[in-house]
Design a protein around this motif. Structure first.
Motif, short mmCIF file in Angstrom:
data_model
loop_
_atom_site.label_atom_id
_atom_site.label_comp_id
_atom_site.label_asym_id
_atom_site.label_seq_id
_atom_site.Cartn_x
_atom_site.Cartn_y
_atom_site.Cartn_z
N VAL A 1 -27.42 -8.95 -33.50
CA VAL A 1 -27.30 -7.53 -33.83
C VAL A 1 -27.77 -7.35 -35.27
O VAL A 1 -27.36 -8.10 -36.17
CB VAL A 1 -25.84 -7.04 -33.67
CG1 VAL A 1 -25.68 -5.64 -34.26
CG2 VAL A 1 -25.44 -7.04 -32.20
N VAL A 2 -28.63 -6.36 -35.48
CA VAL A 2 -29.09 -5.97 -36.82
C VAL A 2 -28.34 -4.70 -37.20
O VAL A 2 -28.37 -3.72 -36.44
CB VAL A 2 -30.61 -5.71 -36.82
CG1 VAL A 2 -31.08 -5.37 -38.23
CG2 VAL A 2 -31.37 -6.91 -36.27
N VAL B 1 -28.14 -9.57 -40.10
CA VAL B 1 -28.68 -9.97 -38.81
C VAL B 1 -27.77 -11.07 -38.31
O VAL B 1 -27.84 -12.21 -38.78
CB VAL B 1 -30.14 -10.46 -38.92
CG1 VAL B 1 -30.69 -10.82 -37.54
CG2 VAL B 1 -31.02 -9.38 -39.57
N LEU B 2 -26.87 -10.73 -37.35
CA LEU B 2 -25.75 -11.59 -37.00
C LEU B 2 -25.81 -12.03 -35.55
O LEU B 2 -26.12 -11.23 -34.66
CB LEU B 2 -24.44 -10.85 -37.23
CG LEU B 2 -24.18 -10.31 -38.65
CD1 LEU B 2 -22.89 -9.51 -38.66
CD2 LEU B 2 -24.14 -11.46 -39.66
N ASP B 3 -25.46 -13.29 -35.33
CA ASP B 3 -25.30 -13.76 -33.96
C ASP B 3 -23.89 -13.41 -33.47
O ASP B 3 -23.10 -12.78 -34.19
CB ASP B 3 -25.60 -15.25 -33.85
CG ASP B 3 -24.59 -16.15 -34.59
OD1 ASP B 3 -23.49 -15.68 -34.93
OD2 ASP B 3 -24.92 -17.33 -34.82
N ARG B 4 -23.57 -13.81 -32.26
CA ARG B 4 -22.29 -13.43 -31.67
C ARG B 4 -21.11 -13.96 -32.47
O ARG B 4 -20.01 -13.39 -32.44
CB ARG B 4 -22.23 -13.96 -30.24
CG ARG B 4 -21.02 -13.49 -29.44
CD ARG B 4 -21.00 -14.13 -28.07
NE ARG B 4 -22.01 -13.59 -27.20
CZ ARG B 4 -21.86 -12.47 -26.49
NH1 ARG B 4 -20.74 -11.78 -26.58
NH2 ARG B 4 -22.83 -12.04 -25.71
N ASP B 5 -21.31 -15.02 -33.23
CA ASP B 5 -20.24 -15.61 -34.05
C ASP B 5 -20.19 -15.03 -35.45
O ASP B 5 -19.56 -15.62 -36.35
CB ASP B 5 -20.42 -17.13 -34.12
CG ASP B 5 -20.28 -17.79 -32.76
OD1 ASP B 5 -19.44 -17.34 -31.95
OD2 ASP B 5 -21.05 -18.74 -32.49
N TRP C 1 -19.80 -4.08 -34.36
CA TRP C 1 -20.86 -3.96 -33.36
C TRP C 1 -20.84 -5.14 -32.40
O TRP C 1 -21.15 -5.00 -31.21
CB TRP C 1 -22.22 -3.89 -34.05
CG TRP C 1 -22.40 -2.76 -35.01
CD1 TRP C 1 -22.40 -2.84 -36.37
CD2 TRP C 1 -22.62 -1.38 -34.69
NE1 TRP C 1 -22.60 -1.60 -36.93
CE2 TRP C 1 -22.75 -0.68 -35.92
CE3 TRP C 1 -22.71 -0.67 -33.50
CZ2 TRP C 1 -22.97 0.70 -35.98
CZ3 TRP C 1 -22.93 0.71 -33.55
CH2 TRP C 1 -23.06 1.37 -34.78
N LEU C 2 -20.50 -6.32 -32.89
CA LEU C 2 -20.53 -7.51 -32.04
C LEU C 2 -19.52 -7.42 -30.90
O LEU C 2 -19.73 -8.02 -29.84
CB LEU C 2 -20.24 -8.75 -32.89
CG LEU C 2 -21.30 -9.08 -33.94
CD1 LEU C 2 -20.82 -10.23 -34.83
CD2 LEU C 2 -22.63 -9.43 -33.30
N ALA C 3 -18.45 -6.67 -31.12
CA ALA C 3 -17.46 -6.52 -30.06
C ALA C 3 -18.00 -5.74 -28.87
O ALA C 3 -17.41 -5.77 -27.78
CB ALA C 3 -16.22 -5.83 -30.61
#
Length: 278
Positions: free
Chosen positions: A259-260, A238-242, A268-270
């Protein structure tokens, strides 16, 4: 000689918290089964809905936690938050959403949950997500993996999907879709989508039914903590933009966009669109 339990081990509380979540879920169902016309809905200060089920579940959980761990503080959606000067001294606390998905509760689609997490040093160490209508529990504790239990059946271990099997399956919010999600999906390209309410979206990724859940809108810490523990113990993120895991007990209890996902090499963050200025 009887060995004394190690009360610093969060897993020591897991069975009791699972029972407590079921007790709270039964109180929620008592209100739910009254029928649509009998459920009174009021508004919280932020305009979000509040029902008797939210209050009843909070009372059950608060009383149960006080009996179980009288020295561990509680932060709940339905309980006035302590100021940050007080919270900053907490190294361990319970973080609870007694009824996650009140809109789903009011619309009577069954996609609401009871969420209980234990936070240690800003990270979820234990999480229970109970889904009252189907009688499902997702639960995890640090170092012990993640599990899914249907009432009357044997619990089973769950794992995230290592990578998409063909087109990625995206789980999206039933009540909070919008232009930002549309931009993410456009950048993603061919995909399939399933809509879901409450913390169940995390659980679909945790059990390998979906590949990614982008949350591009407002959430609070109590919305995500329990399910984050389940996802992480299932091998996901479970990640933030960083690219950092969500952390808890911040001065501002709002979460950033996140994003999970599983351990797939796709970035996925891109795919995230620019986040609006605060």
């Amino acid at each position: 000689m009887q060995t004394q339990p190690d009360m610093t081990d969060p897993c020591q509380y897991l069975d009791a918290i699972r029972v407590l979540a079921l007790d709270a879920g039964r109180r929620v169902l008592d209100v739910y089964e009254q029928g649509e016309r009998d459920v009174e809905v009021t508004a919280k200060a932020d305009g979000s809905p509040l029902t008797a089920a939210d209050r009843a579940a909070h009372e059950v959980i608060a009383a149960g936690l006080k009996r179980l761990t009288p020295d561990i503080p509680l932060l709940s959606e339905e309980f006035a938050a302590a100021d940050y000067a007080t919270r900053a001294r907490w190294t361990r606390f319970w973080l609870v959403d007694p009824l996650d998905g009140t809109k789903e509760f009011v619309s009577r689609n069954g996609e609401f949950t009871v969420n209980i997490a234990l936070i240690e040093d800003g990270r979820p160490a234990l999480g229970v997500v109970y889904v009252p209508v189907p009688g499902l529990t997702y639960y995890a504790c640090r170092g012990q993996g993640a599990h899914k239990h249907k009432e009357g059946a044997t619990p089973r271990t769950i794992r995230v999907r290592p990578k998409p099997a063909g087109k990625p399956m995206v789980v999206a919010s039933r009540s909070h879709a919008g232009d930002h999600l549309a931009a993410f999906l456009a950048r993603l390209g061919p995909h399939d989508t399933v809509s879901m309410g409450s913390g169940l979206k995390f659980c679909l990724v945790a059990e390998g039914t979906a590949d990614v859940y982008p949350r591009l809108g407002p959430t609070m810490e109590w919305d995500t903590a329990a399910a984050q523990c389940v996802v992480e113990e299932a091998g996901g993120q479970v990640l933030d933009r960083d690219s950092k895991p969500l952390r808890y007990n911040k001065p501002d209890l709002h979460n950033p966009w996140f994003v999970v996902c599983g351990p797939d090499s796709r970035n996925w963050l891109a795919l995230l669109p620019p986040e609006p200025a605060a």
